[in-house]
Scaffold this motif. Sequence first.
Motif, PDB file in Angstrom:
ATOM      1  N   ILE A   6      23.979  22.101  65.490  1.00  0.00           N
ATOM      2  CA  ILE A   6      25.385  21.730  65.332  1.00  0.00           C
ATOM      3  C   ILE A   6      26.239  22.630  66.211  1.00  0.00           C
ATOM      4  O   ILE A   6      26.223  23.855  66.050  1.00  0.00           O
ATOM      5  N   ASN A  83      36.937  24.813  54.575  1.00  0.00           N
ATOM      6  CA  ASN A  83      35.591  24.669  54.019  1.00  0.00           C
ATOM      7  C   ASN A  83      35.599  24.830  52.502  1.00  0.00           C
ATOM      8  O   ASN A  83      34.886  24.119  51.785  1.00  0.00           O
ATOM      9  N   TYR A  88      35.794  19.192  55.062  1.00  0.00           N
ATOM     10  CA  TYR A  88      34.824  18.891  56.117  1.00  0.00           C
ATOM     11  C   TYR A  88      33.584  18.209  55.535  1.00  0.00           C
ATOM     12  O   TYR A  88      33.053  17.248  56.104  1.00  0.00           O
ATOM     13  N   GLU A  89      33.112  18.709  54.411  1.00  0.00           N
ATOM     14  CA  GLU A  89      31.920  18.126  53.792  1.00  0.00           C
ATOM     15  C   GLU A  89      32.165  16.681  53.365  1.00  0.00           C
ATOM     16  O   GLU A  89      31.306  15.811  53.568  1.00  0.00           O
ATOM     17  N   THR A  92      32.110  14.321  56.407  1.00  0.00           N
ATOM     18  CA  THR A  92      30.758  14.217  56.955  1.00  0.00           C
ATOM     19  C   THR A  92      29.887  13.345  56.060  1.00  0.00           C
ATOM     20  O   THR A  92      29.160  12.464  56.536  1.00  0.00           O
ATOM     21  N   ARG A  93      29.951  13.572  54.749  1.00  0.00           N
ATOM     22  CA  ARG A  93      29.148  12.759  53.830  1.00  0.00           C
ATOM     23  C   ARG A  93      29.629  11.306  53.807  1.00  0.00           C
ATOM     24  O   ARG A  93      28.809  10.378  53.665  1.00  0.00           O
ATOM     25  N   ASP A 113      26.660  15.397  60.978  1.00  0.00           N
ATOM     26  CA  ASP A 113      25.747  16.451  60.551  1.00  0.00           C
ATOM     27  C   ASP A 113      26.546  17.642  60.033  1.00  0.00           C
ATOM     28  O   ASP A 113      27.731  17.827  60.381  1.00  0.00           O
ATOM     29  N   MET A 114      25.910  18.449  59.191  1.00  0.00           N
ATOM     30  CA  MET A 114      26.587  19.625  58.650  1.00  0.00           C
ATOM     31  C   MET A 114      25.574  20.665  58.219  1.00  0.00           C
ATOM     32  O   MET A 114      24.412  20.369  57.931  1.00  0.00           O
ATOM     33  N   LEU A 116      26.099  23.485  55.395  1.00  0.00           N
ATOM     34  CA  LEU A 116      27.057  24.012  54.423  1.00  0.00           C
ATOM     35  C   LEU A 116      27.024  25.532  54.351  1.00  0.00           C
ATOM     36  O   LEU A 116      28.052  26.169  54.117  1.00  0.00           O
ATOM     37  N   ASP A 120      29.381  24.722  59.187  1.00  0.00           N
ATOM     38  CA  ASP A 120      29.479  23.954  60.434  1.00  0.00           C
ATOM     39  C   ASP A 120      29.367  22.464  60.145  1.00  0.00           C
ATOM     40  O   ASP A 120      28.543  22.034  59.328  1.00  0.00           O
ATOM     41  N   HIS A 121      30.183  21.673  60.844  1.00  0.00           N
ATOM     42  CA  HIS A 121      30.177  20.222  60.695  1.00  0.00           C
ATOM     43  C   HIS A 121      30.465  19.598  62.054  1.00  0.00           C
ATOM     44  O   HIS A 121      31.180  20.180  62.875  1.00  0.00           O
ATOM     45  N   GLN A 258      38.653  12.894  55.264  1.00  0.00           N
ATOM     46  CA  GLN A 258      38.398  14.221  54.709  1.00  0.00           C
ATOM     47  C   GLN A 258      38.837  14.357  53.254  1.00  0.00           C
ATOM     48  O   GLN A 258      38.348  15.228  52.539  1.00  0.00           O
TER      49      GLN A 258
END
Length: 366
Positions: A6, A83, A88-89, A92-93, A113-114, A116, A120-121, A258
């Motif tokens: 990533i 974060n 961000y999560e 991404t999900r 991609d991430m 946790l 990073d994402h 987000q």
Amino acid sequence: MYAVDIPRTVEDVTPEWLTEALQQKGTIRDTAVESFDSTELPGGAVGTIHRLGMRYSSSQSQGPESVIIKLPSDDEAWRAFINRTGAYERETRFYAELVSSFNAQTTSVYHADMDLTAGDHVLLLEDLQHLSAGDHILGLGEQEAGAAIRYLSALHSSWWNDRRLDSMPWLKRPGEATTYERMARSYAKGLECALERLSDWLPSGIEDIARRFVQAVPSLFQAVGGSPLTLTHGDFKLGNLFFSYDDKTVEVTAIDWQEVGAYRGATDVAYFMCWSLNTEERRRIENRLLEEYHAALLTGGVPDYSYADFILDYRRGFFRNLLVLIAANGNMSDGVFESSLTPGLQALCSRMQTLIDWDCGELIPD
């Protein structure tokens, strides 16, 4: 999610990384990314957004001419703060796990991609520059606003009290104690700094409501986070909407997920109406659009949800606009705040007039 490393910033992106990322889902096959140009796009207060112009090793490549790459903020403190909110999560999900079964128009995802642990994402997304975007300062017109309301009613009615929501714990859930307690802390921490930064632009009476709201964050977010729940966009405003036109209709494509969550749909409607229409236009068309939204819910199969209940939820929903405005602008470092200053922010502040027009202060418990 994938074996591809990533990139932490856009400077870490290479042709080799893009090639591998685009090959993961078959976006490109018998070619490779030879080189690319990078242009930073505005609007990335939460993270960074770049358009990558692509050049391939084969002139016959069917790969996209350009892609959008979204990465977390370069500012380490702000990156860590976002974060902690889970923003961000969630996005991404959403693109990695939910969008394939999604029934509303959004941008195609090429790679998500991430990590946790590292915070990073990365997202590689379809570039929608072929579609039309609105003007933050002018706000939307009646035709576009009607299309956006139809988008929300279709989204909300199709996910109304859907059991699938229970299988996605990563969705934002303001009715849960861990969420509204975190939001309350973030709001209280940023309040005075935000008011100092924004006070010249806020309508009369908003500062009083903002200060009174400090103690009411938990109770009001428990209300909007309780049943009936649906899938909500969470940041459904002009800057995240694109429009396409034919002879008879306007279609909406929504980006930036987000804040995707599970709570009352009227909160999305309040968010949109507040920040996507100038005050005069909103006052002119608001009641008709609200009636159309509610009628579309009933047509879409939503039971036992009266117009009076919807309007109460709509009024409560305006407090989320207030929380987002205060928490975001009050917790930014000076550098991030200065870089995000635009005439659009001034317009957003002025549109907090919705809380005055709908007497939202009356909803704050004594």
